[in-house]
Design an enzyme around this catalytic site. Structure first.
Site, mmCIF file in Angstrom:
data_model
loop_
_atom_site.group_PDB
_atom_site.id
_atom_site.type_symbol
_atom_site.label_atom_id
_atom_site.label_comp_id
_atom_site.label_asym_id
_atom_site.label_seq_id
_atom_site.Cartn_x
_atom_site.Cartn_y
_atom_site.Cartn_z
ATOM 1 N N ASP A 40 0.819 -1.219 0.000
ATOM 2 C CA ASP A 40 0.000 0.000 0.000
ATOM 3 C C ASP A 40 0.848 1.262 0.000
ATOM 4 O OD1 ASP A 40 -2.534 1.301 0.045
ATOM 5 O OD2 ASP A 40 -2.329 1.660 2.195
ATOM 6 N N SER A 43 -7.232 5.323 -0.097
ATOM 7 C CA SER A 43 -7.439 4.038 -0.769
ATOM 8 C C SER A 43 -8.907 3.650 -0.679
ATOM 9 C CB SER A 43 -6.578 2.953 -0.118
ATOM 10 O OG SER A 43 -5.210 3.277 -0.174
ATOM 11 N N GLN A 87 -5.006 -1.397 -7.182
ATOM 12 C CA GLN A 87 -5.693 -0.560 -6.203
ATOM 13 C C GLN A 87 -6.366 0.617 -6.902
ATOM 14 O OE1 GLN A 87 -3.804 2.593 -3.502
ATOM 15 N NE2 GLN A 87 -3.939 0.847 -2.111
#
Length: 288
Positions: A204, A228, A278
């Site tokens: 991430d 996110s 993502q």
């Protein structure tokens, strides 16, 4: 081992409250919200603790629903969706203040042989040819914006060496591609489940920023509200996290105040360990 890596391994060691119920804490790092990679990694640990030891994660898919509060523990509730002869499926819900903040679905598989291929790693300079964090702090950070300086000066469990620093020091519109060498800042136990959780944690980092390259902005910009929204990861091959890995990233699309980002994690010698995708919120803040 660095204090940052010790802290990461400590927060990944969840407390079991009941058979399928776990509690995790956040480091005292001064963040206003919990780092997304932490929640992904802790949820994966919770799921791993409900499957047999010969089953390893091969994919996870998750959604962020509310910002996490670093001041209070996170409760992880695991639902044993399916236990098959080859695969196991788990669903995990992370809860704070009585509300779901995050959900994760993960699939586990026992090891078996099969077809094997991968795409090649990008041709980039080695990490030794790039500026290290000590030189980065001395030469670059003194002129960097305060929020960028705070980010890079904080000790982190993952060390990073970007192939290019242009994104951090200018507002030039760049191709939405970035390559960053990453490695654990300390020893990661020789345990596949812990290694998978650490990979999930670092997956991430920096990824959402790639979707802003084409617009001459970064997540450090006060003009952007960034977060996110979802995060998926596929674990291809086992790898000891004792050396540099290349995190090759690109962003094929941005629209509707959202940016889509993809990444591949490679060993130094070009073996593809994992793939990541993502989508994140990249909303331009309105002027007062």
């Amino acid at each position: 081992m660095s204090r940052a890596m010790e802290s990461l391994l400590a927060i990944l060691d969840l407390e079991r409250l009941e058979l399928d119920l776990f509690r995790g804490n956040s480091p005292k790092a001064g963040w206003q919200r919990v780092f997304g990679g932490q929640v992904i990694a802790q949820a994966l640990v919770a799921a791993q603790r409900t499957v047999d030891e010969d089953r390893f994660v091969h994919s996870l898919h998750s959604y962020f629903m509310r910002p996490g509060d670093p001041a209070v523990p996170i409760i992880y509730e695991v639902d044993r969706i399916r236990d098959g002869s080859s695969f196991n499926t788990r669903r995990v819900v992370a809860i704070q203040h009585g509300k779901a903040i995050f959900s994760l679905s993960a699939s586990f598989q026992r090891e078996e042989p099969g077809f094997d291929h991968q795409i090649d790693m990008p041709d980039v300079p080695t990490p030794e040819a790039l500026i290290g964090e000590a030189d980065l702090k001395e030469k670059f950070l003194k002129n960097a914006p305060e929020n960028v300086r705070r980010y890079w000066e904080r000790e982190r469990p993952i060390e990073m060496r970007p192939v290019s620093l242009t994104h951090y020091i200018s507002r030039e519109k760049l191709a939405p591609v970035q390559n960053i060498w990453v490695r654990a800042n300390g020893t990661v136990p020789d345990d596949r489940r812990t290694q998978a959780a650490v990979l999930a944690y670092l997956s991430d980092m920096t990824l959402l920023d790639t979707s802003l390259f084409a617009h001459g902005l970064s997540v450090f910009s006060g003009k952007i509200q960034a977060a996110s929204l979802d995060h998926s990861m596929w674990f291809h091959r086992n790898c000891a996290l004792d050396d540099w890995m290349l995190y090759a990233q690109d962003s094929p699309n941005a629209s509707g105040a959202r940016g889509l980002n993809r990444g591949g994690l490679y060993t130094r010698d070009g073996v593809l360990i994992a793939s990541v995708a993502q989508e994140g919120l990249i909303r331009q803040r309105r002027k007062d």
